[in-house]
Write an enzyme that holds these catalytic residues in place. Structure first.
Site, PDB file in Angstrom:
ATOM      1  N   ASP A 147      43.262  19.839  46.377  1.00  0.00           N
ATOM      2  CA  ASP A 147      43.427  20.807  47.684  1.00  0.00           C
ATOM      3  C   ASP A 147      44.700  21.394  47.944  1.00  0.00           C
ATOM      4  O   ASP A 147      44.819  22.493  48.326  1.00  0.00           O
ATOM      5  CB  ASP A 147      43.113  19.972  48.864  1.00  0.00           C
ATOM      6  CG  ASP A 147      41.400  20.099  48.961  1.00  0.00           C
ATOM      7  OD1 ASP A 147      40.725  20.836  48.343  1.00  0.00           O
ATOM      8  OD2 ASP A 147      41.083  19.062  49.902  1.00  0.00           O
ATOM      9  N   LYS A 206      35.616  11.221  49.668  1.00  0.00           N
ATOM     10  CA  LYS A 206      36.845  11.407  49.045  1.00  0.00           C
ATOM     11  C   LYS A 206      37.985  10.204  49.247  1.00  0.00           C
ATOM     12  O   LYS A 206      38.778  10.163  48.543  1.00  0.00           O
ATOM     13  CB  LYS A 206      37.393  12.647  50.039  1.00  0.00           C
ATOM     14  CG  LYS A 206      36.797  13.897  49.274  1.00  0.00           C
ATOM     15  CD  LYS A 206      37.455  15.080  50.029  1.00  0.00           C
ATOM     16  CE  LYS A 206      37.282  16.519  49.573  1.00  0.00           C
ATOM     17  NZ  LYS A 206      37.854  17.386  50.471  1.00  0.00           N
TER      18      LYS A 206
END
Ligand code: NAP
Length: 262
Positions: A109, A72
């Protein structure tokens, strides 16, 4: 699902891949909305990430790819652009492949977390929020909570220095929210957010003691599996509203569908 030459293709890059569920969730989502999009997990070692990303640039039927542990952060420097949001969070979890092969990263997210909250009729605005954990997802949720206008954000993390560093970073970006770090009594908060993995296994300890919370507290556990964690179970026993990680995940599916069409 029938995958043909007309299908739009997506991947989820991970190492290891055996924990990846996002591909199945994406396939179910796109099939449910009648879109011809197929997603496959791809096992990619950290040292091969650049090679794989450059290969994806050349794949004309790929519309994007998800990125999970451990890629990520490393993915960011391999992309052509990242959204302001991903830059602020310091991590990307979804990449759009434009028709010319350019790659743009975003972090879904944070908006997914807020959308999950709002789908249950709640907002973080003006609320006192206790967040457990300060890892990758925790960084996104802390920034989301502050950006949504929380009055107070307390970050409790096992590694207190890490929790403190996140609090300092969030405070600098969102001075209107009172941000602090350290252990805290759950009953002093309106919204409790678990971003630790505590609760994924039946034998896990509770991430926080909620024996004194009242029914006005909302408990949001971002763990997806199990759908009802021990924390949520204990909160329900006290009459509180609970929100599970599926709400955040489902919201991200809708965001992915929009993101790849931009
Ligand atoms: N619903 C969704 O859409 C969604 C999206 C992303 C993630 N998640 C879930 O969120 C959870 C965290 O993911 P992540 O990517 O943020 O992980 P991560 O980067 O590894 O961070 C984990 C955090 O939890 C803390 N932690 C880990 N084990 C702990 C323990 N035994 N006791 C106390 N604290 C502990 C860590 O504290 P230290 O700093 O002390 O190590 C860290 O703050 C996972 O369950 C993941 O599946 C859900």
């Amino acid at each position: 699902m029938e995958i043909t030459g007309h299908s739009k293709i997506m991947f989820v890059l991970a190492d290891p891949v055996d924990h990846v569920r996002a591909s199945a969730v994406l396939n179910a989502y796109f099939s449910g909305i009648g879109e011809d999009v197929a997603t496959s997990p791809l096992a990619v070692l950290p040292q091969d990430l650049g090679t794989v990303v450059n290969a994806i640039r050349l794949m004309g039927n790929v519309v994007g790819f998800g990125v999970t542990i451990p890629h990520k952060v490393a993915i960011m420097q391999l992309l052509d652009d990242v959204t302001d949001r991903a830059g602020m969070i310091g991590a990307v979890n979804f990449v759009r492949r434009c028709q010319d092969g350019r790659l743009v990263g975003d972090n879904l997210d944070a908006p997914g977390f807020l959308a999950g909250l709002s789908a249950h009729g709640f907002s973080a605005a003006g609320k006192r929020v206790l967040q457990l954990g300060a890892g990758g997802a925790g960084r996104a949720t802390a920034l989301a909570v502050a950006q949504a206008g929380a009055a107070e954000l307390r970050i409790s993390n096992r590694d207190q220095a890490r929790g403190h560093a996140l609090a300092v970073a969030v405070q600098a970006l969102f001075p209107a929210t009172q941000v602090s770090a350290g252990p805290a009594a759950a009953e002093a908060f309106d919204l409790i957010v678990n971003t630790t993995p505590l609760g994924m296994k039946a034998a896990d300890a509770m991430p926080v003691d909620i024996s004194n919370i009242t029914s006005s507290t909302v408990v949001y556990d971002i763990i997806v599996n199990p759908p009802v964690t021990r924390l949520m179970d204990a909160a329900r026993a006290r009459g509180t509203v609970t929100i599970g990680g599926k709400a955040m995940l489902d919201a991200q599916m809708a965001l992915v569908a929009t993101f790849i069409k931009r």
